[in-house]
Enzyme design. Structure first.
Site, mmCIF file in Angstrom:
data_model
loop_
_atom_site.group_PDB
_atom_site.id
_atom_site.type_symbol
_atom_site.label_atom_id
_atom_site.label_comp_id
_atom_site.label_asym_id
_atom_site.label_seq_id
_atom_site.Cartn_x
_atom_site.Cartn_y
_atom_site.Cartn_z
ATOM 1 N N PRO A 88 0.816 -1.219 0.000
ATOM 2 C CA PRO A 88 0.000 0.000 0.000
ATOM 3 C C PRO A 88 0.848 1.267 0.000
ATOM 4 O O PRO A 88 0.365 2.346 -0.328
ATOM 5 C CB PRO A 88 -0.830 -0.128 1.282
ATOM 6 C CG PRO A 88 -0.136 -1.132 2.118
ATOM 7 C CD PRO A 88 0.589 -2.041 1.187
ATOM 8 N N GLU A 115 2.225 -7.177 8.251
ATOM 9 C CA GLU A 115 2.538 -5.746 8.129
ATOM 10 C C GLU A 115 3.521 -5.488 6.994
ATOM 11 O O GLU A 115 3.923 -4.347 6.760
ATOM 12 C CB GLU A 115 3.126 -5.233 9.451
ATOM 13 C CG GLU A 115 2.183 -5.340 10.627
ATOM 14 C CD GLU A 115 0.856 -4.648 10.374
ATOM 15 O OE1 GLU A 115 -0.191 -5.269 10.577
ATOM 16 O OE2 GLU A 115 0.885 -3.475 9.915
ATOM 17 N N ARG A 157 -2.111 -9.362 -20.517
ATOM 18 C CA ARG A 157 -3.006 -9.130 -21.643
ATOM 19 C C ARG A 157 -2.369 -8.203 -22.688
ATOM 20 O O ARG A 157 -2.815 -8.129 -23.820
ATOM 21 C CB ARG A 157 -4.333 -8.541 -21.204
ATOM 22 C CG ARG A 157 -4.261 -7.153 -20.630
ATOM 23 C CD ARG A 157 -5.601 -6.692 -20.108
ATOM 24 N NE ARG A 157 -6.550 -6.432 -21.169
ATOM 25 C CZ ARG A 157 -6.586 -5.297 -21.885
ATOM 26 N NH1 ARG A 157 -5.679 -4.354 -21.667
ATOM 27 N NH2 ARG A 157 -7.508 -5.116 -22.818
ATOM 28 N N ASP A 172 -8.267 0.615 -24.997
ATOM 29 C CA ASP A 172 -8.443 0.518 -23.538
ATOM 30 C C ASP A 172 -8.601 1.896 -22.914
ATOM 31 O O ASP A 172 -8.015 2.874 -23.379
ATOM 32 C CB ASP A 172 -7.185 -0.107 -22.914
ATOM 33 C CG ASP A 172 -7.198 -1.621 -22.994
ATOM 34 O OD1 ASP A 172 -8.265 -2.176 -23.283
ATOM 35 O OD2 ASP A 172 -6.138 -2.208 -22.778
HETATM 36 N N1 LIG Z 1 -3.278 -2.139 -0.672
HETATM 37 C C1 LIG Z 1 -2.375 -3.232 -0.554
HETATM 38 C C2 LIG Z 1 -2.313 -3.949 0.668
HETATM 39 O O1 LIG Z 1 -3.136 -3.553 1.697
HETATM 40 C C3 LIG Z 1 -1.443 -5.030 0.822
HETATM 41 C C4 LIG Z 1 -0.615 -5.404 -0.239
HETATM 42 C C5 LIG Z 1 -0.656 -4.713 -1.454
HETATM 43 C C6 LIG Z 1 -1.531 -3.622 -1.612
HETATM 44 N N2 LIG Z 1 -1.551 -2.903 -2.882
HETATM 45 O O2 LIG Z 1 -0.788 -3.306 -3.828
HETATM 46 O O3 LIG Z 1 -2.321 -1.909 -3.038
#
Ligand SMILES: Nc1c(O)cccc1[N+](=O)[O-]
Length: 246
Positions: A88, A115, A157, A172
């Site tokens: 994230p 985490e 793809r 696309d």
């Molecule tokens: N959002 C998220 C996550 O919470 C855990 C691993 C990967 C991601 N992501 O790639 O967005």
């Protein structure tokens, strides 16, 4: 393209056996290899995580299993891959990133859980090969596996021969060129009338220039309604160019 995926849940990737990606694997266009991270642990519990230094909630994935797993995957003499780590806190994964990754001969995906992965792993391999920490969106997932499924489909793809119709890629949403920064407009197929709802007449006219212009206008309308921020990045010249193209 070769793709290696390291995860504690390789079974998450069963969907890569079906549809477009599955067929690309059968044809040899895509070589996907799954690896169970726990195969590089040496304790009876096959431990891959531990408590975070500095305290705080959750667990962090230990560097040792990741180091042994990635060393093993990278021991191949097939050149140097890009290491993609879904997180994230990564840079946004976009169609542009998918296009860039689709030109790579070899990608290795590291699926973090809990985490995340001890940051020294990315530092270690960042000295040996390109490492991209990438996010598919601002929401919380249980791990990186789902994000890797998204990225493998988005990248796969785009490989030559995977999509039946090359034109599909150019049309696309977010594709470079005329559709850059525009969402695709509405689509229709037979029957011409369904529950009293008619297909827009222009689409039955056979006038390709007017149809293209209508589709452009609908794409602008949908983009303005759903993603107005994309229009801010739209180059007015490109917009004019679109008019000349249609
Ligand atoms: N959002 C998220 C996550 O919470 C855990 C691993 C990967 C991601 N992501 O790639 O967005």
């Amino acid at each position: 393209m070769r793709i290696d995926i390291v995860s504690i849940f390789p079974e998450y990737f069963a969907p890569l056996d079906v549809s477009l990606i599955g067929k690309a694997r059968e044809r040899g266009t895509l070589d996907v290899r799954l690896h169970q991270l726990r195969d590089w642990t040496h304790d009876i519990h096959r431990t891959v995580d531990d408590t975070p230094y500095g305290g705080g909630p959750g667990m962090v994935m230990k560097p040792d299993p990741w180091g042994e797993a990635l060393d093993s995957v990278l021991a191949s003499d097939e050149g140097t891959p890009r290491l993609i780590v879904p997180t994230p806190s990564g840079r946004p994964f976009t169609q542009e990133v998918a296009l860039r990754l689709s030109e790579e001969p070899w990608l290795v995906f590291a699926c973090g859980r809990y985490e995340g992965i001890d940051s020294r792993v990315m530092a270690e391999y960042g000295e040996r090969l390109p490492v991209d920490e990438v996010s598919i969106g601002d929401y919380v997932l249980a791990g990186g596996e789902v994000a890797v499924l998204v990225m493998v489909e988005a990248v796969g793809r785009l490989l030559p021969g995977v999509l039946g119709n090359v034109r599909s890629v150019a049309d696309d949403s977010f594709a470079p060129g005329a559709m850059a920064n525009l969402l695709e407009g509405p689509v229709y197929t037979k029957p011409p009338v369904w529950r009293g709802r008619e297909v827009p007449e222009i689409l039955l006219s056979g006038h390709h220039g007017r149809i293209a212009r209508w589709r452009r206008d609908e794409a602008l309308r949908r983009t303005s309604a759903n993603r107005p921020e994309l229009l801010a990045d739209l180059d007015p010249d490109t917009l004019d160019k679109r008019d000349r193209e249609v």
